[in-house]
Design an enzyme around this catalytic site. Structure first.
Site, PDB file in Angstrom:
ATOM      1  CG  ASP A   6      -3.138   1.044   8.921  1.00 28.53           C
ATOM      2  OD1 ASP A   6      -2.251   0.959   8.053  1.00 28.53           O
ATOM      3  OD2 ASP A   6      -3.838   0.074   9.269  1.00 28.53           O
ATOM      4  CG  MET A   7       0.374   5.163   5.219  1.00 29.00           C
ATOM      5  SD  MET A   7      -0.143   6.867   5.457  1.00 29.00           S
ATOM      6  CE  MET A   7      -0.491   7.342   3.771  1.00 29.00           C
ATOM      7  CD  GLU A 101       0.123  -0.237  11.676  1.00 27.29           C
ATOM      8  OE1 GLU A 101      -0.791  -0.409  12.476  1.00 27.29           O
ATOM      9  OE2 GLU A 101       0.671  -1.165  11.033  1.00 27.29           O
TER      10      GLU A 101
END
Length: 400
Positions: A6-7, A101
């Site tokens: 997840d960035m 994501e």
């Protein structure tokens, strides 16, 4: 074993990495026009209460010294594609869940999870100057929830035998796949946690939610019904919508935007060899009420002129004098690997025209050649990245 990437505040982090003057400062990414909302806020802005979905004015009230940056969607999707390509060097079992994501099935990767996470983090940091948070667990649910625990730049591995105790740390409204609407329904029943859900029992859940009851009961135990979706699932509809640059009160004003949306739907259908029978339009008025109507044709089509003719008839059923702020068009009841541009009553010259339009726009960019009426539009093309965006396939939409 599943790994979730997840960035961290993806769009905002990309802008801060690109511009050193923005680092450490509260910023928010917005659209290019006045009628826009915050798409992402940096962690510095989030400390002041700035959230995704706020208007510019709401964000400024929370953080008067915030800096607004017009989003660069092509840059974000480019970086997402590069990250996706790198993930494929680790395993082919990759699901790009959204632009920021992804899920990986690392069961067959001969590396410890922490080494895989380190490899991914180092690649992203070295090449793009941004961070991501990673969670690892026995399924997508646990991996997803774990990825959010130690943000930003976090990592958490949840041993399989601790999945139930891990999921018990969360309220139902925080659990991925349940959401606030369903959790509110449970709250009205006095059910707030996964433990409460387990007490309700499988039989009651199935009575209340049918097949979905099995999924909810599994989630309450830290289990998840569903695997990594490596192959793109067939789409059920192709649609585009647009927040208009100003409120519209007449059919004359609306038609150029309606035509543009019909062409966007048609062009995407033509490119991906998909035709459909059902055309839908939906509108949102100035009071934020949303309406929709649809019509099913007796034949398959992916032609702009067919879609537009139906859309115009549907539009006539609305009283536009109340003011419209959003307009959308979609094509559904789809058949894949099927391109239908004319009926038996029409000349095949139209097929040649569509082919010429697609070849020119493919080479020189969307709307290089199009309908003259679209020139009246003050806003053209897709300006936001859909939550369903993918790095390839029919969900890979060009955004400005």
């Amino acid at each position: 074993m599943i790994l979730c990437i997840d960035m961290d505040a993806f769009f905002a982090s990309v802008e801060q990495a690109s511009n050193p003057n923005l680092r450490g400062k509260p910023i928010a990414i917005i659209g290019a026009k006045e009628r826009t909302v915050v798409t992402t806020a940096s962690y510095e802005a989030r400390k002041y209460g700035v959230k995704t979905g706020m208007t510019k004015y709401e964000a400024m009230k929370m953080c008067p010294h915030i800096t607004f940056i017009v989003g660069n969607n092509p840059k974000y999707t480019y970086i997402s594609k590069q990250i996706h390509n790198f993930l494929l060097t680790i395993t082919y079992d990759v699901e790009m869940y959204s632009v920021d994501e992804a899920f990986l099935d690392i069961s067959q990767v001969k590396m410890p999870p922490e080494d895989i996470a380190s490899l991914i983090k180092n690649y992203i940091k070295k090449n793009f100057g941004i961070t991501c948070s990673i969670g690892v667990g026995k399924n997508k649910l646990i991996a997803k929830m774990a990825s959010g625990v130690n943000k930003p730049d976090g990592y958490l591995f949840v041993p399989p035998e601790k999945s139930t105790s891990f999921i018990d740390q969360f309220q139902l409204y925080d659990i991925w796949g349940i959401g606030r609407r369903l959790s509110k329904k449970f709250a009205n029943m006095g059910i707030f946690t996964p433990k409460d859900l387990r007490k309700l029992g499988l039989t009651n859940l199935v009575k209340m939610f049918g097949k979905n009851g099995y999924k909810l009961f599994a989630m309450a135990h830290g289990d998840y019904i569903g695997n990594i979706n490596v192959e793109e699932e067939p789409v059920k509809s192709i649609g585009h919508s647009m927040t208009l640059p100003h409120d519209i009160y007449s059919e004359k004003e609306a038609l150029p935007y309606l035509l543009q949306l019909c062409e966007m739907v048609s062009a995407r259908a033509r490119k991906n060899r998909v035709s459909g029978k059902t055309i839908s339009i939906y509108l949102r008025d100035i009071h934020m009420n949303t309406f929709g109507k649809r019509h099913t044709l007796p034949f398959l089509t992916c032609a702009t002129h067919h879609i537009f003719e139906v859309a115009k008839l549907l539009l006539k059923e609305y009283d536009l004098s109340i003011g419209i702020r959003l307009l959308g068009v979609s094509l559904s009841n789809l058949v894949h690997n099927s391109v239908h541009l004319t009926t038996i009553m029409e000349s095949n010259k139209k097929e040649k025209i569509y082919k010429a339009i697609d070849e020119i726009n493919s080479r020189y960019g969307d709307f290089t050649i199009s309908y003259a009426a679209i020139l009246k539009c003050k806003r053209k093309g897709s300006l936001t990245i859909s939550p369903a965006w993918k790095p390839s396939g029919i969900r890979n939409i060009n955004v400005k």
